[in-house]
Design an enzyme around this catalytic site. Structure first.
Site, short mmCIF file in Angstrom:
data_model
loop_
_atom_site.label_atom_id
_atom_site.label_comp_id
_atom_site.label_asym_id
_atom_site.label_seq_id
_atom_site.Cartn_x
_atom_site.Cartn_y
_atom_site.Cartn_z
N SER A 269 113.31 88.60 -26.64
CA SER A 269 113.37 87.30 -27.30
C SER A 269 111.98 86.81 -27.65
O SER A 269 111.05 86.92 -26.84
CB SER A 269 114.08 86.28 -26.40
OG SER A 269 113.92 84.97 -26.89
N LYS A 270 111.84 86.27 -28.85
CA LYS A 270 110.57 85.64 -29.23
C LYS A 270 110.29 84.42 -28.37
O LYS A 270 109.16 84.19 -27.95
CB LYS A 270 110.61 85.25 -30.71
CG LYS A 270 110.50 86.41 -31.67
CD LYS A 270 110.54 85.96 -33.12
CE LYS A 270 111.93 85.60 -33.55
NZ LYS A 270 112.05 85.41 -35.02
#
Length: 296
Positions: A269-270
């Site tokens: 996930s960013k």
């Protein structure tokens, strides 16, 4: 608003949001789409999904293009930026409103959570939730009379346009989508289950579209024939099939691939700050290293 794909050249797309730096999961999806497009003699498109103007930034968009070129990828036309095409999504929304399939919903996320909590406390059973775990919208304002609705809109109350899912499904036959199968996932005709999502958001007052609405409009306008994306988006395909059917849009073929996971088995996930391609590049890794890391 119908679009006929017909016997067109295969068209694949990679559609990131410029709200952070790309990670290995993005690299896998981009590389896979590019490979499948070239093997099929088709086209590979880059789409920038930047409807969230608060979180999306130009420097992240520049980084996306730089990372993809580092991986050796090219695309066949200028990227489509969603923020430049709000009129297209507004046209689709207007069509749904005109047919009585969308309504202004005034309950906030917090109010929906509070409603669900009170229901569960009183009834002793869970309020239904969508595949992402969010409580379904109660739809208490679905049947507001026109005068009350106009009064609240004129007063400037915050609202979102939501799809009247029950009404929509009452107009349609059972829906399926073609899943090509990947990594042990489903293959063949898969039954859509849009009822699991309830009255999904189509647009908000401050953002004139949603992911669901913009993605089906974009895929149709760009002639996308094959949607290859992560397994986490498989449930969303049911919503997309409803919107495609209501708007008269052809459905592409789908392939939902496995996700690239971290050592704990968690999806990259960013927002969680997982190692980005830029960081891996700075550490001296080559494009061949990245391809090897993602199994390509």
């Amino acid at each position: 608003m119908g679009v006929c794909l017909g016997a067109m050249q295969p068209v694949f797309r990679f559609a990131p949001s410029p709200n952070g730096e790309l990670h290995l999961g993005h690299a896998y999806s981009a590389l896979l789409n590019h490979r499948l497009a070239r093997q099929a003699g088709g086209r590979f498109l880059l789409r920038i999904e930047d409807i969230d103007r608060e979180r999306c930034r130009p420097e992240f968009e520049r980084g996306i293009a730089d990372d993809l070129r580092f991986l050796g990828l090219d695309w066949d036309e200028s990227p489509r930026r969603q923020s430049e095409h709000f009129a297209d999504y507004a046209g689709a929304l207007d069509a749904l409103v005109h047919e009585g399939l969308a309504y202004p919903a005034f309950m906030t996320r917090g109010e929906v959570k509070g409603f669900a909590a009170r229901f569960e406390e009183k009834e002793g059973r869970p309020w239904p939730r969508d595949p992402d775990g969010a409580p379904l919208y109660p739809g208490l304002d679905r049947a507001l009379d026109a005068s009350e609705r106009e009064r609240r809109l004129a007063a400037g109350e915050p609202f979102a346009w939501r799809l009247d899912m029950n009404r929509a499904l009452g107009m349609l036959e059972a829906l399926t989508f073609r899943e090509d199968g990947a990594d042990g996932g489903p293959a063949g005709e898969v039954r859509a289950e849009p009822e699991l999502w309830g009255d999904v958001v189509l647009a908000r007052r401050d953002v004139p579209t949603s992911y669901h609405l913009s993605v089906v409009v974009d895929d149709a306008l760009q002639g996308v024939t094959h949607v290859v994306r992560g397994r986490d988006l498989l449930p969303s395909t049911s919503v997309h099939r409803v919107l495609q059917a209501l708007l008269g849009l052809s459905a592409p073929r789908y392939r939902h691939h496995d996700l690239v996971l971290d050592e704990a088995g968690r999806k990259l996930s960013k927002s969680a700050g997982d190692t980005s391609l830029r960081q891996l590049r700075a550490a001296g890794l080559a494009a061949s290293d990245i391809r090897r890391m993602v199994g390509l």
